[in-house]
Design an enzyme around this catalytic site. Structure first.
Site, short mmCIF file in Angstrom:
data_model
loop_
_atom_site.label_atom_id
_atom_site.label_comp_id
_atom_site.label_asym_id
_atom_site.label_seq_id
_atom_site.Cartn_x
_atom_site.Cartn_y
_atom_site.Cartn_z
N ARG B 63 56.61 -0.40 -16.78
CA ARG B 63 55.13 0.35 -16.49
C ARG B 63 54.11 -0.85 -16.38
O ARG B 63 53.40 -1.01 -15.51
CB ARG B 63 55.05 1.18 -17.72
CG ARG B 63 53.58 1.90 -17.71
CD ARG B 63 53.67 2.84 -18.94
NE ARG B 63 54.73 3.94 -18.68
CZ ARG B 63 54.44 5.35 -18.32
NH1 ARG B 63 53.31 5.62 -18.51
NH2 ARG B 63 55.42 6.22 -18.28
N THR B 64 54.01 -1.55 -17.53
CA THR B 64 52.93 -2.59 -17.52
C THR B 64 53.26 -3.84 -16.59
O THR B 64 52.40 -4.27 -15.78
CB THR B 64 52.73 -3.31 -19.08
OG1 THR B 64 52.50 -2.08 -20.09
CG2 THR B 64 51.59 -4.22 -18.94
N ARG B 113 53.95 -10.95 -21.76
CA ARG B 113 54.11 -9.86 -22.76
C ARG B 113 55.15 -10.39 -23.67
O ARG B 113 56.17 -10.96 -23.42
CB ARG B 113 54.78 -8.73 -22.02
CG ARG B 113 55.77 -7.61 -22.77
CD ARG B 113 54.92 -6.82 -23.69
NE ARG B 113 53.89 -6.01 -23.24
CZ ARG B 113 53.97 -4.49 -23.00
NH1 ARG B 113 54.98 -4.12 -23.71
NH2 ARG B 113 53.29 -3.85 -22.49
N HIS B 141 46.78 -5.21 -26.64
CA HIS B 141 47.20 -4.91 -25.37
C HIS B 141 45.92 -4.86 -24.86
O HIS B 141 45.54 -3.77 -24.36
CB HIS B 141 47.93 -3.64 -25.55
CG HIS B 141 48.68 -3.79 -23.98
ND1 HIS B 141 48.49 -4.30 -22.92
CD2 HIS B 141 49.60 -2.73 -23.72
CE1 HIS B 141 49.26 -3.97 -22.05
NE2 HIS B 141 49.85 -2.78 -22.32
#
Ligand SMILES: [Zn+2]
Lengths: 427, 324
Positions: B63-64, B113, B141
């Site tokens: 997703r990110t 990440r 985040h």
């Protein structure tokens, strides 16, 4: 070896209630004479005016990493770093790889320590075989080979039953049992002190209770058994209080304060500085102040460094992955003086008591006194020296310190072991 | 639209804790400008043309990663994505070596990440490239926090009038920390609610209220940010069972409907439907979960744009195709 006449220094020896300008004569490895206006034919004369002449400093908690971690420190490099910090004797922790849990490995540490020819190196042995927390090691054999205490440092003895047996059995040899107090199910996953700093940084914290409950347990077991307990690196206000109360009840306990615990708080971990990562972790201001008061009133009767060298690339990691520990031998005296004496919390004699006399008593090793006939272990200290911590000058093989660049007062200028100068500051 | 006195962001975006309210508003305003690009037939502007960006994902997050990749491509950047997952021992080595390799390759920006808290700062201190934290351990985040702020502002106006409650596993959540800082910097009242085992110690010292019961939280709040229950962590015994969690802390339709006002519901995803949030809430009229995803791309475009040295004032021109 030429006899040594140390002239005109301020001799501080709490074991004789001494704090006076005197001459000290060392011959044949022992203290031969202490008095005014001494003169001896053929002696090497040391002008100690303006210096403190103290019984040699003793650090009962040092990790030398040999065998198994020689890239971090060796027995020889550690002994030389100790001498450079003013220590004439150190006690080596047994959590090496493999651990020091046999007479042969204890003998190895003794032999390497002698070969180093710097500070005296006393081995400790594991409490349990392989530090697994189950089977007691052969205490008698370890003592015979030269061990001065037993400890599973780096780990607790999780089983209360095993700990009871250790405290009972050790009495046969009047052996201190030194403990790293940590309840592992409470500290699990933690990499710093539990509190707002850990919460902000997103790191799992280690609560004070992880240390306190084990100190409480071991004090109760020492009381039950009559054994000699030595609590290592006390970092919590609760721990200090528990030891204070137990000693008042007559429990046989000695306890350590480490310079980093009475100097820093968990704020030093900000920005994920791995040089401030240690176990037990740096705590809150209230804890730091309690440790200071504990040193001042003698509850924490011993100052010990927990010298824990690591190679630079091992600390060069994300915080949670980095190993615990900082080097301490070469900063201990300066930090202790700057934080405790210069602030007026204790006087110089008390500092000598905490760094020399009490450590000798806690581990039943020779030294910690300048009485006639005792070993000629002496540290000459310049209490007015002003210096800045520069890890590049360390004799330790490792540089992991959070005190880089810190301005300190007081340092050792000459370290004498058995009447022989093993280290001397550059003039 | 751009904030007139907006100060620059500096080299990196590591944490919302590091930003002032002004800096946050300038990112949100820039993102607002860029939103429109995503609904065009040709979704591209040349603002980051000739810039190389590496997306270094040491932890799974489709997703990110996809959101960043869209943002980068829409700005015309050249991108490479690397994803690795490793054991705890390999992690440290990978990070130092990654830093050295990235430095050697001379990349302009790195989006990282990683499962270790502080890893983005670790990287940023070691390379000259701009570093964007796309989630580090349990720390922060920041782009998720920013997109939450943008979504809340879109629906409820100025943040400083609002009461926002973060519900669920705050302990393991980097989103929660970024939200708390971002919301507080913009003047909102912030609360957290969840079982005490999933709230970090001393969380009150971050300036938030703690609600023990989700009913009280819902009664108080204008906005609920419902956090994902990290099911893989639940073996640690933080909660007795998922069923009990849903019963006690679940954001259900009944609870939402009993609220005294219309509550806005956010969720950073991916959702565990029927655990922390019920489907009829997630898909209901209060939910802005899909807008969060849309806003994510705009916020990331804005962050990359500003970090690459562009001023917020030039965003409007950049959007029209001028390579400012
Ligand atoms: Zn220890």
């Amino acid at each position: 070896m030429r006899p040594l006449l140390i002239r005109g220094g301020r001799v501080i020896d709490p074991t004789q209630g001494l704090d006076a300008v005197l001459d000290l004569y060392l011959r044949d490895g022992a203290v031969a004479e202490l008095g005014e206006g001494l003169a001896y034919e053929g002696a090497e004369v040391v002008d100690a005016s303006g210096l403190v002449v103290a019984p040699g400093l003793i650090d009962v908690h040092v990790h030398l990493r040999e065998p198994g971690g020689e890239h971090k420190e060796t027995i020889s490099s550690g002994a030389r770093a100790a001498a450079a910090g003013g220590f004439t004797s150190i006690v080596a922790m047994p959590n090496t790889s493999p651990p020091i849990d046999s007479p042969a490995s204890v003998g190895f540490v003794v032999a390497e320590g002698q070969r180093a020819g710097a500070a005296r190196v006393y081995p400790s042995g594991c409490i349990t075989v392989g530090q697994m927390g189950e089977q007691l090691t052969e205490f008698g054999e370890l003592v015979h080979a030269g061990a001065v205490c037993v400890t599973d440092d780096g780990r607790p003895v999780s089983s209360a039953g095993v700990m009871r047996l250790a405290l009972e059995y050790a009495q046969t040899f009047d052996l201190p049992v030194a403990v790293h107090a940590e309840e592992l199910t409470l500290s699990r996953g933690g990499s710093m002190n539990e509190g707002i700093v850990a919460t902000r940084l997103g790191l799992t914290g280690i609560p004070n209770a992880a240390e306190d409950v084990m100190i409480a347990r071991d004090l109760m077991l020492a009381e039950l058994t009559g054994g000699r307990l030595h609590v290592q690196h006390v970092s919590t206000r609760g721990g200090v209080e528990l030891i204070r109360e137990a000693r008042a009840r007559g429990v046989r306990v000695s306890a350590e304060a480490s310079p980093h615990h009475f100097t820093l708080t968990d704020a030093a971990v900000e920005l994920y500085r791995t040089d401030a990562k240690m176990n037990p972790p740096l705590r809150s201001e209230a804890d730091r102040d309690a440790v200071r008061r504990g040193v001042a009133d003698g509850t924490l009767d011993v100052i010990a460094t927990d010298h824990a060298p690591h190679h630079y690339d091992e600390k060069e990691q994300a915080f949670e992955d980095a190993p615990n520990g900082i080097v301490g031998l070469e900063t201990a005296l300066g930090l202790s003086y700057t934080e405790l004496v210069a602030t007026g919390l204790i006087d110089l004699a008390t500092l000598v008591e905490r760094m020399s006399c009490a450590p000798a008593r806690a581990m039943s090793i020779r030294g910690g006194t300048l009485k006639r006939g005792q070993p000629a272990d002496v540290t000459l200290i310049d209490p007015n020296a002003e210096w800045t911590v520069d890890p590049r000058t360390f004799l330790s093989l490792s540089r992991n310190t959070p005190f880089r660049g810190r301005a300190l007062r007081c340092r050792a200028v000459r370290t004498i072991v058995g009447g022989r100068t093993v280290w001397e500051a550059a003039p | 639209m751009a904030h007139p006195t907006a100060p620059s962001l500096g080299k990196d975006l590591l944490a919302l804790e590091d930003l002032t309210g002004e800096q946050i508003l300038s990112i949100l305003d820039t993102a607002e400008t860029f939103k429109e690009i995503s609904v065009r037939p040709i979704k591209k502007v040349p603002a980051l043309r000739n810039r190389t960006i590496v997306n270094a994902f040491f932890e799974n997050s489709t997703r990110t990663r996809v959101s960043f990749e869209f943002a980068e491509k829409r700005m015309g950047a050249d991108t490479v994505s690397i994803s690795t997952t490793g054991s705890s021992v390999q992690k440290g080595e990978t990070l130092v070596d990654t830093a050295r390799n990235l430095e050697a390759m001379g990349v302009d920006m790195v989006v990282i990440r990683h499962s270790s808290s502080g890893s983005a700062r670790f990287l940023a201190e070691r390379i000259p490239s701009n570093v964007v934290n796309a989630g580090d351990g349990k720390h922060e985040h920041p782009t998720q926090g920013l997109l939450d702020l943008l979504t809340i502002r879109d629906h409820r106006g100025p943040i400083d009038k609002l009461k926002v409650c973060i519900v669920g596993d705050v302990l393991h959540s980097r989103v929660a920390r970024s939200n708390i800082w971002g919301l507080r910097r913009l003047g909102a009242q912030v609360a957290v609610c969840g079982p005490r085992t999933l709230l970090p110690p001393a969380i009150e010292e971050m300036g938030v209220t703690v609600f023990r019961r989700v009913e009280e939280a819902i009664e108080w709040a204008d906005v609920l940010n419902v956090l994902r229950l990290q099911l893989e962590r639940m073996t640690g015994g933080f909660i007795p069972s998922l069923r009990e969690y849903n019963r006690v802390f679940g954001v259900t339709r009944a609870r939402i409907e009993s609220a005294p006002r219309n509550v806005l519901v956010l969720h950073p995803g991916p959702m565990n439907r029927g655990v922390e949030i019920d489907s009829d809430v997630a898909d209901g009229p209060q939910s802005v979960i899909l807008q969060q995803v849309t806003n994510g791309v705009a916020v990331r475009m804005a962050v990359l744009y500003l970090l690459s040295g562009h001023a917020p004032e030039t965003a409007e021109a950049a959007k029209r195709g001028g390579d400012a």
